[in-house]
Enzyme design. Structure first.
Site, PDB file in Angstrom:
ATOM      1  N   ASP A  36       0.819  -1.211   0.000  1.00 57.89           N
ATOM      2  CA  ASP A  36       0.000   0.000   0.000  1.00 57.89           C
ATOM      3  C   ASP A  36       0.855   1.264   0.000  1.00 57.89           C
ATOM      4  O   ASP A  36       1.379   1.664   1.055  1.00 57.89           O
ATOM      5  CB  ASP A  36      -0.917  -0.006   1.250  1.00 57.89           C
ATOM      6  CG  ASP A  36      -1.710   1.275   1.369  1.00 57.89           C
ATOM      7  OD1 ASP A  36      -2.062   1.662   2.500  1.00 57.89           O
ATOM      8  OD2 ASP A  36      -1.970   1.909   0.325  1.00 57.89           O
ATOM      9  N   ASP A 220      -1.717   5.462  -5.302  1.00 57.27           N
ATOM     10  CA  ASP A 220      -2.017   4.629  -4.150  1.00 57.27           C
ATOM     11  C   ASP A 220      -2.347   3.190  -4.552  1.00 57.27           C
ATOM     12  O   ASP A 220      -3.474   2.882  -4.949  1.00 57.27           O
ATOM     13  CB  ASP A 220      -3.196   5.252  -3.381  1.00 57.27           C
ATOM     14  CG  ASP A 220      -3.501   4.484  -2.114  1.00 57.27           C
ATOM     15  OD1 ASP A 220      -4.455   4.873  -1.414  1.00 57.27           O
ATOM     16  OD2 ASP A 220      -2.797   3.503  -1.823  1.00 57.27           O
TER      17      ASP A 220
HETATM   18  C1  M91 Z   1     -10.727   6.146  -0.580  1.00 53.11           C
HETATM   19  S1  M91 Z   1      -9.599   5.293   0.379  1.00 53.11           S
HETATM   20  C2  M91 Z   1     -10.355   3.729   0.384  1.00 53.11           C
HETATM   21  C3  M91 Z   1      -9.310   2.644   0.324  1.00 53.11           C
HETATM   22  N1  M91 Z   1      -9.904   1.316   0.389  1.00 53.11           N
HETATM   23  C4  M91 Z   1     -10.141   0.660  -0.727  1.00 53.11           C
HETATM   24  O1  M91 Z   1      -9.900   1.071  -1.836  1.00 53.11           O
HETATM   25  C5  M91 Z   1     -10.706  -0.744  -0.513  1.00 53.11           C
HETATM   26  C6  M91 Z   1      -9.572  -1.738  -0.758  1.00 53.11           C
HETATM   27  C7  M91 Z   1     -10.050  -3.102  -0.394  1.00 53.11           C
HETATM   28  C8  M91 Z   1     -10.813  -3.819  -1.283  1.00 53.11           C
HETATM   29  C9  M91 Z   1     -11.230  -5.112  -0.939  1.00 53.11           C
HETATM   30  C10 M91 Z   1     -10.878  -5.649   0.277  1.00 53.11           C
HETATM   31  C11 M91 Z   1     -10.127  -4.903   1.161  1.00 53.11           C
HETATM   32  C12 M91 Z   1      -9.734  -3.624   0.825  1.00 53.11           C
HETATM   33  O2  M91 Z   1     -11.720  -1.002  -1.492  1.00 53.11           O
HETATM   34  C13 M91 Z   1     -12.801  -0.173  -1.513  1.00 53.11           C
HETATM   35  O3  M91 Z   1     -12.981   0.688  -0.687  1.00 53.11           O
HETATM   36  N2  M91 Z   1     -13.628  -0.362  -2.562  1.00 53.11           N
HETATM   37  C14 M91 Z   1     -13.372  -1.421  -3.535  1.00 53.11           C
HETATM   38  C15 M91 Z   1     -14.589  -2.126  -3.963  1.00 53.11           C
HETATM   39  C16 M91 Z   1     -15.677  -1.156  -4.354  1.00 53.11           C
HETATM   40  N3  M91 Z   1     -16.887  -1.896  -4.718  1.00 53.11           N
HETATM   41  C17 M91 Z   1     -15.994  -0.215  -3.188  1.00 53.11           C
HETATM   42  C18 M91 Z   1     -14.764   0.526  -2.799  1.00 53.11           C
HETATM   43  C19 M91 Z   1      -8.341   2.728   1.465  1.00 53.11           C
HETATM   44  O4  M91 Z   1      -8.695   3.010   2.580  1.00 53.11           O
HETATM   45  N4  M91 Z   1      -7.082   2.385   1.098  1.00 53.11           N
HETATM   46  C20 M91 Z   1      -6.044   2.363   2.122  1.00 53.11           C
HETATM   47  C21 M91 Z   1      -5.320   1.017   2.074  1.00 53.11           C
HETATM   48  C22 M91 Z   1      -6.336  -0.121   2.114  1.00 53.11           C
HETATM   49  C23 M91 Z   1      -7.051  -0.190   3.462  1.00 53.11           C
HETATM   50  C24 M91 Z   1      -7.964  -1.402   3.550  1.00 53.11           C
HETATM   51  C25 M91 Z   1      -7.194  -2.689   3.292  1.00 53.11           C
HETATM   52  C26 M91 Z   1      -6.453  -2.647   1.979  1.00 53.11           C
HETATM   53  C27 M91 Z   1      -5.573  -1.430   1.885  1.00 53.11           C
HETATM   54  C28 M91 Z   1      -5.097   3.547   1.897  1.00 53.11           C
HETATM   55  O5  M91 Z   1      -4.293   3.386   0.736  1.00 53.11           O
HETATM   56  C29 M91 Z   1      -5.939   4.774   1.700  1.00 53.11           C
HETATM   57  N5  M91 Z   1      -5.337   5.955   2.271  1.00 53.11           N
HETATM   58  C30 M91 Z   1      -4.671   6.800   1.430  1.00 53.11           C
HETATM   59  C31 M91 Z   1      -4.191   8.003   1.915  1.00 53.11           C
HETATM   60  C32 M91 Z   1      -4.399   8.332   3.265  1.00 53.11           C
HETATM   61  C33 M91 Z   1      -5.013   7.444   4.111  1.00 53.11           C
HETATM   62  C34 M91 Z   1      -5.506   6.219   3.614  1.00 53.11           C
HETATM   63  O6  M91 Z   1      -6.083   5.388   4.328  1.00 53.11           O
END
Ligand code: M91
Length: 331
Positions: A36, A220
């Protein structure tokens, strides 16, 4: 030294996240971790978690590793953009990614994870590849795997070659010419407060004209989709029959049968086009005929994010030199 490891999509249908095998400790314990570049903690499901919070994930057990050392009195706690989070204690141990080993890497062992982590069986933890300033370990913050490895790398870079519905690679310490075509366009990175923040030179919707307006955002690898300013997002969905910004589904949705335009973004003079097929994500609920868009508004997020959907149409060089830069190439 160099390293090279596979980035495997966790879902056969949609590239919502990618995991990479990482070995920890002695004898080696292998976990599938989500790299990440939007965060800077290396944390894992561990033997310190209540079993009720583990559902199919692999765990790291420091007490089974002869090279693990407790980082006494240190703890960590992190919350991500999607509201998920975890916290726990800290050990140091050997960590190997694709043949590249770092000794005494801080491994943050989860003692508690949020329900969305428990329900995602394919993700055993994260490897943060953001700048170490974002690390949450207290009282002494720790370095990322990349920062610890950097001095020994042939070149202070890692590259992401993510792919649609197939395994790609993360390379460390070298730029593989076989993975891209043409030239790499490098642009400056602003690493304050600690993301790979760069300026895109603009965008186009379908065959429309290119709007040359700079968009600052982060590269990202840990985010599935693309989150951009409302002006960009409304210009895109204006071309999609039946698209609406759904409060209940938390974003732009449209009939799965809709014809979608491509989306082009610029990096300097270079142009990268995301094909229509990539712009639709899962049906909002299994079997529904309403689909979730790959392009969403950054209004609720507070930061523009170029996630996997953008990264997978390019070969991206994260250059950790001084000053840091980011390079984008076609492939
Ligand atoms: C708009 S930040 C939303 C983003 N999390 C996503 O992109 C998740 C990824 C995912 C997909 C499936 C299973 C598990 C996780 O997926 C969705 O949220 N999705 C995908 C599927 C869609 N149908 C709905 C929307 C997010 O917090 N990323 C952070 C890293 C993630 C956290 C969750 C586990 C995987 C890695 C991170 O880099 C985002 N960051 C970036 C900058 C500052 C703080 C911060 O925290």
């Amino acid at each position: 030294s160099t390293g090279s490891a596979a980035a495997v999509p966790i879902n056969a249908e949609f590239d919502i996240a990618y995991v990479t095998p990482v070995t920890l400790g002695t004898p080696p314990q292998t976990l599938q971790l989500d790299f990440d570049s939007g965060s800077s903690d290396l944390w894992v499901f561990s033997s310190h978690l209540p079993t009720s919070q583990i559902r199919g994930q692999e765990i790291y057990a420091p007490n089974k590793s002869s090279t693990a050392k407790l980082l006494d009195g240190h703890s960590w706690s992190i919350t991500y953009g999607d509201g998920s989070g975890s916290r726990g204690n800290v050990y140091t141990d050997n960590v190997t990614v694709g043949g590249l080993m770092v000794e005494r890497q801080a491994i943050e062992c989860a003692q508690q994870v949020s329900s969305s982590f428990t329900s995602e069986a394919h993700i055993d933890g994260l490897v943060g590849l953001g700048f170490s300033t974002l690390n949450t370990v207290s009282p002494k913050s720790q370095l990322t795997f990349f920062d610890n490895a950097k001095g020994a790398l042939d070149s202070p870079v890692f590259t992401a070659d993510l792919k649609h519905k197939q395994a790609g690679t993360y390379d460390f310490g070298f730029i593989d010419k076989a993975k891209y075509t043409g030239e790499i366009t490098y642009v400056p990175v602003n690493n304050d407060p600690g993301y790979w923040t760069f300026s895109s030179s603009g965008y186009a919707v379908g065959s429309g004209n290119f709007s040359a307006s700079p968009i600052s955002g982060i590269a990202d690898t840990g985010t599935s989709l693309i989150y951009l300013p409302t002006a960009v997002v409304t210009a895109y969905y204006r071309q999609v029959q039946g698209a609406t910004n759904s409060r209940s589904y938390g974003g732009y949705v449209f009939p799965c049968s809709a014809t979608l335009p491509s989306f082009t973004f610029g990096v300097g003079e270079a142009r990268f086009t995301i094909p229509p097929a990539y712009m639709s994500y899962a049906a909002v609920t299994p079997g529904s005929s309403t689909c979730f868009g790959g392009l969403q508004s950054s209004n609720g997020v507070g930061i523009n994010i170029w996630g996997d959907l953008a990264l997978k149409v390019a070969f991206v060089v994260f250059n950790g030199g001084t000053p840091p830069t980011i390079g984008w190439a076609a492939k």
